[in-house]
Design a protein around this motif. Structure first.
Motif, short mmCIF file in Angstrom:
data_model
loop_
_atom_site.label_atom_id
_atom_site.label_comp_id
_atom_site.label_asym_id
_atom_site.label_seq_id
_atom_site.Cartn_x
_atom_site.Cartn_y
_atom_site.Cartn_z
N TRP A 1 10.54 3.62 0.79
CA TRP A 1 10.79 2.27 0.29
C TRP A 1 10.12 2.13 -1.07
O TRP A 1 9.23 2.90 -1.43
CB TRP A 1 10.26 1.21 1.27
CG TRP A 1 8.78 1.27 1.51
CD1 TRP A 1 8.11 2.17 2.30
CD2 TRP A 1 7.78 0.43 0.94
NE1 TRP A 1 6.75 1.94 2.27
CE2 TRP A 1 6.52 0.87 1.44
CE3 TRP A 1 7.81 -0.67 0.09
CZ2 TRP A 1 5.32 0.26 1.09
CZ3 TRP A 1 6.61 -1.28 -0.26
CH2 TRP A 1 5.39 -0.82 0.23
N THR A 2 10.58 1.15 -1.83
CA THR A 2 10.07 0.97 -3.19
C THR A 2 9.22 -0.29 -3.27
O THR A 2 9.72 -1.39 -3.03
CB THR A 2 11.24 0.85 -4.19
OG1 THR A 2 12.06 2.03 -4.09
CG2 THR A 2 10.71 0.72 -5.62
N PRO A 3 7.94 -0.15 -3.59
CA PRO A 3 7.08 -1.33 -3.72
C PRO A 3 7.52 -2.18 -4.92
O PRO A 3 8.18 -1.68 -5.84
CB PRO A 3 5.69 -0.73 -3.98
CG PRO A 3 5.79 0.69 -3.51
CD PRO A 3 7.20 1.10 -3.77
N PRO A 4 7.18 -3.47 -4.92
CA PRO A 4 7.47 -4.31 -6.08
C PRO A 4 6.87 -3.71 -7.35
O PRO A 4 5.83 -3.05 -7.32
CB PRO A 4 6.80 -5.65 -5.73
CG PRO A 4 6.72 -5.65 -4.23
CD PRO A 4 6.52 -4.22 -3.84
N VAL A 5 7.54 -3.93 -8.46
CA VAL A 5 7.14 -3.31 -9.72
C VAL A 5 5.70 -3.64 -10.09
O VAL A 5 4.94 -2.78 -10.56
CB VAL A 5 8.10 -3.76 -10.85
CG1 VAL A 5 7.63 -3.18 -12.19
CG2 VAL A 5 9.52 -3.32 -10.55
N ASP A 6 5.29 -4.89 -9.90
CA ASP A 6 3.95 -5.31 -10.31
C ASP A 6 2.90 -5.14 -9.23
O ASP A 6 1.74 -5.55 -9.40
CB ASP A 6 3.98 -6.77 -10.77
CG ASP A 6 4.52 -7.70 -9.68
OD1 ASP A 6 5.08 -7.18 -8.69
OD2 ASP A 6 4.39 -8.94 -9.82
N ALA A 7 3.27 -4.52 -8.08
CA ALA A 7 2.31 -4.34 -6.99
C ALA A 7 1.34 -3.20 -7.30
O ALA A 7 1.71 -2.20 -7.93
CB ALA A 7 3.04 -4.06 -5.68
N LYS A 8 0.10 -3.37 -6.86
CA LYS A 8 -0.92 -2.33 -7.07
C LYS A 8 -0.94 -1.39 -5.87
O LYS A 8 -1.86 -1.39 -5.05
CB LYS A 8 -2.28 -2.99 -7.29
CG LYS A 8 -2.34 -3.80 -8.58
CD LYS A 8 -3.75 -4.33 -8.85
CE LYS A 8 -4.14 -5.44 -7.90
NZ LYS A 8 -5.46 -6.04 -8.27
N VAL A 9 0.14 -0.60 -5.77
CA VAL A 9 0.30 0.33 -4.66
C VAL A 9 0.13 1.75 -5.18
O VAL A 9 0.81 2.16 -6.12
CB VAL A 9 1.68 0.17 -3.99
CG1 VAL A 9 1.86 1.22 -2.90
CG2 VAL A 9 1.82 -1.23 -3.39
N HIS A 10 -0.77 2.50 -4.57
CA HIS A 10 -1.06 3.88 -4.97
C HIS A 10 -0.65 4.81 -3.82
O HIS A 10 -1.15 4.67 -2.70
CB HIS A 10 -2.54 4.05 -5.28
CG HIS A 10 -3.07 3.06 -6.27
ND1 HIS A 10 -3.17 3.32 -7.62
CD2 HIS A 10 -3.52 1.78 -6.10
CE1 HIS A 10 -3.67 2.27 -8.24
NE2 HIS A 10 -3.89 1.31 -7.34
N TYR A 11 0.23 5.75 -4.12
CA TYR A 11 0.71 6.67 -3.09
C TYR A 11 0.12 8.05 -3.31
O TYR A 11 0.12 8.59 -4.43
CB TYR A 11 2.24 6.76 -3.12
CG TYR A 11 2.79 7.90 -2.29
CD1 TYR A 11 2.85 7.81 -0.91
CD2 TYR A 11 3.24 9.08 -2.90
CE1 TYR A 11 3.35 8.86 -0.14
CE2 TYR A 11 3.74 10.13 -2.15
CZ TYR A 11 3.79 10.02 -0.77
OH TYR A 11 4.26 11.06 -0.01
N TYR A 12 -0.41 8.64 -2.23
CA TYR A 12 -0.93 10.00 -2.27
C TYR A 12 -0.27 10.80 -1.15
O TYR A 12 -0.27 10.37 0.01
CB TYR A 12 -2.45 10.02 -2.06
CG TYR A 12 -3.24 9.36 -3.16
CD1 TYR A 12 -3.75 10.11 -4.21
CD2 TYR A 12 -3.47 7.99 -3.14
CE1 TYR A 12 -4.49 9.51 -5.23
CE2 TYR A 12 -4.20 7.38 -4.15
CZ TYR A 12 -4.71 8.14 -5.19
OH TYR A 12 -5.43 7.55 -6.20
N GLN A 13 0.27 11.95 -1.50
CA GLN A 13 0.87 12.80 -0.49
C GLN A 13 -0.17 13.78 0.03
O GLN A 13 -0.84 14.47 -0.74
CB GLN A 13 2.08 13.57 -1.04
CG GLN A 13 2.83 14.34 0.03
CD GLN A 13 4.10 14.98 -0.50
OE1 GLN A 13 4.13 15.46 -1.62
NE2 GLN A 13 5.15 14.99 0.31
N ALA A 14 -0.33 13.82 1.33
CA ALA A 14 -1.30 14.73 1.94
C ALA A 14 -0.92 14.97 3.39
O ALA A 14 -0.42 14.08 4.09
CB ALA A 14 -2.71 14.15 1.86
N ASP A 15 -1.17 16.17 3.84
CA ASP A 15 -0.95 16.54 5.24
C ASP A 15 -2.20 16.18 6.02
O ASP A 15 -3.25 16.83 5.88
CB ASP A 15 -0.65 18.03 5.33
CG ASP A 15 -0.36 18.49 6.75
OD1 ASP A 15 -0.45 17.66 7.68
OD2 ASP A 15 -0.06 19.69 6.94
#
Length: 381
Positions: free
Chosen positions: A148-162
């Protein structure tokens, strides 16, 4: 959207209605008091006036009926009062008898880390938090790419990790602290279910389930709890399951991991209060029935009026509401699960009958996870 529209009318809605009407002590006890007052000889004039008033609307009232109504109202009011006392004691015991201080929670400044939030329940929690306050800083750690796509101005940080890889956990947590900051809220949501019996599952199936569902939450807490303890501020949410109470066949490893989550939650409550002197850190444990997420497919076959297949947003809303309340506790969904949980103390034969009812649940537990046949590791797609 309300839970009525999501799951349909079920026992939870009936229970809430009864609790707010017949079992509402603030309604029942005044009626009982009025009935008691009308029975007094000095109230004969008022009683006669009441009879005439009711009769004028086509009703009929006498002293015997007043006494009966009063007795019923008193019993219902007493029951409602006991429910309220129980809820009060449960809430404050779970929170070490500590109320929220003014300004304790500032959602413009909190950093919320949610594992497994690329989709499913985790995504619902993040979206619910952003709907409450778009300025909240969110960290997502997941092996799967964002669905899903967070809102443009949202402070969302995505990290990929197992999260089944301890070295990966240590590395990604260090990155989070360096690049975002110390999380004040941790939602240990990530989980997998392979859907094999103990005999049929491979070594990789068992190891990945236990590492992702149980070891990873332990390590995530170890990574971020020290700063919470330092400031005596934080909230940790654990995702348990009714399968920890009544484990169905075919997901023994998953059920065992969730039983471990329950034990971890209960031990951590005592450690924070008695060993780390951080009683204001809140802990929430969610004991949920099956949720319609990518974790499994199909229907449960259980009566929908008693144990509905939960909509992901119903559970997500409950978690967000718990976080915003500022208090920890145990979330049961549907609510009847709290009474089923009590059966763990029942005689073995009675508990066996409950467990036997899970044998023929027609659910595909295999979920979305794929394993590399050569390495035994999770694949992202």
């Amino acid at each position: 959207m309300t839970s009525v529209a999501r799951e349909g009318l079920n026992i939870d809605h009936v229970a809430r209605f009864l609790r707010s009407t017949l079992l509402n002590e603030y309604l029942a006890l005044p009626i009982a008091t009025l009935a008691c007052w009308l029975r007094r000889e000095s109230s004969a004039t008022h009683f006669a006036s009441l009879i005439r008033l009711v009769s004028s609307y086509g009703g009929y009232l006498d002293k015997a009926r007043v006494e009966k109504v009063g007795s019923i109202a008193l019993a219902l009011g007493a029951a409602g009062t006991l429910f309220s006392i129980n809820d009060w004691l449960t809430k404050w015991a779970a929170n070490n008898w500590r109320a929220i201080k003014r300004g304790e929670w500032d959602w413009d400044r909190e950093i919320v880390l949610v594992t497994g939030a690329s989709g499913g329940l985790g995504a619902s929690v993040v979206q619910g938090l952003l709907a409450r306050n778009p300025r909240t800083t969110i960290v997502i750690i997941d092996f799967a790419p964002m669905a899903w796509t967070p809102p443009v101005d949202a402070k969302v940080h995505y990290y990929q990790a197992d999260l089944s890889d301890t070295a990966a956990i240590k590395a990604v947590c260090a990155r989070v602290r360096a690049e975002v900051g110390h999380p004040t809220v941790l939602v240990n949501n990530a989980g997998i279910a392979r859907g094999f019996t103990i005999l049929d599952g491979s070594y990789a199936d068992v190891e990945l389930t236990i590492k992702t569902n149980l070891t990873a939450p332990f390590l995530m807490i170890k990574e971020f709890l020290p700063d919470m303890v330092k400031h005596n501020h934080g909230h940790i949410v654990s995702i348990c399951s009714m399968s920890a109470i009544a484990p169905p066949p075919g997901i023994a490893d998953y059920s065992a991991s969730k039983a471990g989550i329950q034990a971890m939650h209960e031990a951590l409550q005592l450690e924070l209060k008695h060993r780390h002197n951080a009683p204001s850190i809140r802990l929430t444990n969610g004991i949920f029935n099956f949720i319609r997420t990518p974790l499994f497919k199909g229907e449960t076959g259980l009566p929908s009026r008693l144990a509905p297949l939960l909509h992901v947003d119903t559970v997500g809303d409950a978690i967000v509401n718990s976080l915003y309340s500022g208090y920890g506790g145990t979330l049961y969904l549907p609510g009847i699960m709290r009474y089923i949980s009590m059966l763990r103390g029942a005689p073995e034969w009675m508990l066996r009958i409950l467990r036997e009812s899970t044998v023929n649940i027609p659910v595909d537990f295999k979920g979305r996870q794929k394993i590399d046949e050569k390495t035994g590791a999770l694949r992202s797609s």
